[in-house]
Design an enzyme around this catalytic site. Structure first.
Site, PDB file in Angstrom:
ATOM      1  N   HIS A 185     110.965  61.134  -2.410  1.00 29.34           N
ATOM      2  CA  HIS A 185     109.558  61.237  -2.811  1.00 29.34           C
ATOM      3  C   HIS A 185     109.094  60.082  -3.701  1.00 29.34           C
ATOM      4  O   HIS A 185     107.959  59.658  -3.622  1.00 29.34           O
ATOM      5  CB  HIS A 185     109.260  62.598  -3.471  1.00 29.34           C
ATOM      6  CG  HIS A 185     110.077  62.891  -4.685  1.00 29.34           C
ATOM      7  ND1 HIS A 185     111.305  63.507  -4.601  1.00 29.34           N
ATOM      8  CD2 HIS A 185     109.857  62.655  -6.001  1.00 29.34           C
ATOM      9  CE1 HIS A 185     111.790  63.650  -5.823  1.00 29.34           C
ATOM     10  NE2 HIS A 185     110.937  63.127  -6.695  1.00 29.34           N
ATOM     11  N   ASP A 186     109.989  59.562  -4.540  1.00 25.88           N
ATOM     12  CA  ASP A 186     109.561  58.501  -5.462  1.00 25.88           C
ATOM     13  C   ASP A 186     110.049  57.109  -5.071  1.00 25.88           C
ATOM     14  O   ASP A 186     110.056  56.200  -5.910  1.00 25.88           O
ATOM     15  CB  ASP A 186     110.049  58.819  -6.881  1.00 25.88           C
ATOM     16  CG  ASP A 186     109.089  59.734  -7.609  1.00 25.88           C
ATOM     17  OD1 ASP A 186     107.917  59.814  -7.188  1.00 25.88           O
ATOM     18  OD2 ASP A 186     109.511  60.362  -8.596  1.00 25.88           O
ATOM     19  N   LYS A 200     108.544  53.837  -6.226  1.00 27.36           N
ATOM     20  CA  LYS A 200     108.687  53.316  -7.595  1.00 27.36           C
ATOM     21  C   LYS A 200     109.496  52.026  -7.645  1.00 27.36           C
ATOM     22  O   LYS A 200     109.497  51.330  -8.658  1.00 27.36           O
ATOM     23  CB  LYS A 200     109.342  54.366  -8.497  1.00 27.36           C
ATOM     24  CG  LYS A 200     108.382  55.469  -8.887  1.00 27.36           C
ATOM     25  CD  LYS A 200     108.999  56.410  -9.899  1.00 27.36           C
ATOM     26  CE  LYS A 200     108.028  57.529 -10.250  1.00 27.36           C
ATOM     27  NZ  LYS A 200     108.718  58.625 -10.971  1.00 27.36           N
ATOM     28  N   HIS A 245     102.726  54.405  -6.517  1.00 22.77           N
ATOM     29  CA  HIS A 245     104.060  54.584  -5.935  1.00 22.77           C
ATOM     30  C   HIS A 245     104.018  55.487  -4.712  1.00 22.77           C
ATOM     31  O   HIS A 245     104.838  55.379  -3.810  1.00 22.77           O
ATOM     32  CB  HIS A 245     105.077  55.079  -6.978  1.00 22.77           C
ATOM     33  CG  HIS A 245     105.022  56.542  -7.297  1.00 22.77           C
ATOM     34  ND1 HIS A 245     104.197  57.077  -8.242  1.00 22.77           N
ATOM     35  CD2 HIS A 245     105.722  57.599  -6.796  1.00 22.77           C
ATOM     36  CE1 HIS A 245     104.384  58.393  -8.319  1.00 22.77           C
ATOM     37  NE2 HIS A 245     105.310  58.738  -7.439  1.00 22.77           N
ATOM     38  N   HIS A 287     103.207  64.112  -2.567  1.00 26.92           N
ATOM     39  CA  HIS A 287     103.838  64.990  -3.558  1.00 26.92           C
ATOM     40  C   HIS A 287     103.079  65.059  -4.881  1.00 26.92           C
ATOM     41  O   HIS A 287     103.389  65.887  -5.725  1.00 26.92           O
ATOM     42  CB  HIS A 287     105.322  64.618  -3.784  1.00 26.92           C
ATOM     43  CG  HIS A 287     105.561  63.343  -4.532  1.00 26.92           C
ATOM     44  ND1 HIS A 287     105.424  62.097  -3.962  1.00 26.92           N
ATOM     45  CD2 HIS A 287     105.934  63.113  -5.810  1.00 26.92           C
ATOM     46  CE1 HIS A 287     105.714  61.168  -4.850  1.00 26.92           C
ATOM     47  NE2 HIS A 287     106.027  61.758  -5.989  1.00 26.92           N
ATOM     48  N   HIS A 288     102.074  64.203  -5.076  1.00 26.53           N
ATOM     49  CA  HIS A 288     101.254  64.304  -6.294  1.00 26.53           C
ATOM     50  C   HIS A 288      99.850  64.818  -6.012  1.00 26.53           C
ATOM     51  O   HIS A 288      99.000  64.830  -6.907  1.00 26.53           O
ATOM     52  CB  HIS A 288     101.168  62.946  -7.013  1.00 26.53           C
ATOM     53  CG  HIS A 288     102.442  62.564  -7.715  1.00 26.53           C
ATOM     54  ND1 HIS A 288     102.877  63.180  -8.863  1.00 26.53           N
ATOM     55  CD2 HIS A 288     103.385  61.636  -7.398  1.00 26.53           C
ATOM     56  CE1 HIS A 288     104.027  62.650  -9.237  1.00 26.53           C
ATOM     57  NE2 HIS A 288     104.359  61.708  -8.359  1.00 26.53           N
TER      58      HIS A 288
HETATM   59 FE   LIG Z   1     106.295  60.781  -7.817  1.00 20.35          FE
HETATM   60 FE   LIG Z   2     110.895  63.148  -8.867  1.00 22.49          FE
END
Ligand SMILES: [Fe+2]
Ligand SMILES: [Fe+2]
Length: 396
Positions: free
Chosen positions: A246-247, A250, A275, A301-302
């Site tokens: 998910h990240d 980044k 991100h 996811h955000h």
């Molecule tokens: Fe995230």
């Molecule tokens: Fe996370």
């Protein structure tokens, strides 16, 4: 115990005549050629060997060079067995590249130490009587030893394995070798894919100083929630594999922003939010199921159920269910873990927040499933706790 016990327990059989032998070979060769699942290939090979040489038991062992172990699968549903690659008679045969014949394991002197560690000890535990034993190493298409056939107790009158039996097992392994190698390769590729995806997810997280097991726990929670929502095992598994990424976006966010101790400026926050889009763009062009799923998760996811999330501010069911699930999994884990900038929240406080955010930040239905599945989720949290990590010194 003596010889009689073997002959009375299993009735005496004859070696196969040529026609029977051909039937066995054709039968199994066809089945094995169509089989892609490694453990099934192993078990078919074992059955084929057992029938060809009329033995009571037959096991196919594979050499795992990366771990210096021999492993096998004896029955469906049972875990694999693993032993050091030098252990017992199979280990001896594989490391010395030598076929081993034993007429009676209980009187054999030559291989006594190997037998005491292997067959004889197992007999003591199970009450089985090993008499004749044969181990034949076999090779892959490069000529490297890849494993061994092990046969126990010949069921014919003479009760001993012959050179012919060795030839038959060698034949069986050469018939099955190609399928075995391709099943092994498929296995390896799948395991590698999962590992790469997982490692990539870790990179995203480590850049933002997430704790070591965060992605593992998010994966577990996502799976539990997906199952609780009624998704199939396959789809839930897919989400489990994809959610650790998910990240991933980044990786492209500067350290100065990612690890800034104080509050972010508006501009920095915009950058940070990006991100999600970066992750999505990294993954979206893949045709692979897992990566496509990961793209959705990275992108959404955000997002928030009430439309106040980012990057697009979409709301309700416009947010993909994968995004709605991972959102809860990710937040639950982040709040429950200690960070440089905050202490871990206690469980009551987190649950209170989830109740308040039901229908706001989070999909109400997923929140309900979260509460239903809380025991399983807490179990997973414990199982993958950061304190369980050996290198906990690295954990912030
Ligand atoms: Fe995230
Ligand atoms: Fe996370």
């Amino acid at each position: 115990m003596d010889n009689d016990q073997i002959t009375t327990r299993s009735q005496i059989k004859n070696d196969l005549d040529p026609q029977e032998m051909l039937r066995v070979i054709f039968d199994y060769a066809a089945k094995i050629a169509n089989e892609r699942v490694l453990e099934n290939v192993l078990m078919l090979m074992a059955d084929m060997g057992r029938e060809m040489i009329v033995s009571d038991r037959c096991t196919v062992w594979l050499l795992d060079k990366s771990k210096n172990e021999l492993w096998s699968k004896v029955a469906h549903g049972l875990d694999e067995i693993r032993i050091p690659s030098t252990a017992g008679l199979v280990g001896y045969a594989v490391t010395h590249d030598k076929a081993v014949f034993i007429d009676d394991a209980y009187t054999n002197e030559q291989y006594k130490t190997y037998l005491l560690n292997g067959a004889l000890r197992t007999d003591q535990q199970t009450g089985y009587r090993t008499k004749a034993l044969m181990v034949i190493p076999f090779r892959d298409s490069q000529g490297e030893i890849m494993g061994a056939y092990q046969a126990i107790n010949k069921l014919t009158e003479c009760q001993q394995f012959s050179d012919k039996d060795m030839e038959y097992l060698t034949l069986a392994s050469s018939y099955a070798g190609k399928s075995l190698e391709s099943a092994l390769l498929t296995n390896e590729i799948e395991a590698t894919q999962k590992e790469i995806i997982f490692r990539m997810g870790e990179i995203g997280e480590s850049r933002s100083k997430e704790t070591g097991n965060h992605v593992k726990r998010v994966a577990e929670y996502s799976y539990i929630l997906a199952r609780g929502l009624g998704m199939s095992m396959e789809e839930s598994e897919l989400l489990k594999i994809a959610s650790p990424m998910h990240d991933i976006g980044k990786v492209a966010i500067p350290d100065s922003v990612l690890n800034k101790p104080g509050k972010l400026t508006d501009e920095e926050f915009k950058l940070m939010q990006n991100h999600t889009v970066i992750g999505y763009n990294l993954l979206k062009n893949s045709n692979r199921h897992i990566l496509k799923t990961a793209a959705v998760v990275a992108y959404e996811h955000h997002e928030k159920w009430n439309g106040r999330g980012y990057p697009r501010g979409i709301k309700g069911e416009d947010i993909h269910i994968y995004g709605r699930i991972t959102a809860i999994a990710d937040v639950f884990d982040a709040l429950g873990s200690e960070r440089v900038y905050k202490k871990a929240w206690d469980l009551d406080r987190i649950l209170q927040l989830f109740t308040e955010e039901r229908g706001e930040h989070f999909d109400p239905q997923v929140v309900d499933v979260f509460f239903e599945q809380l025991p399983a989720i807490l179990h997973a949290r414990e199982q993958y706790a950061d304190s369980a990590l050996e290198d906990s010194a690295d954990v912030q």
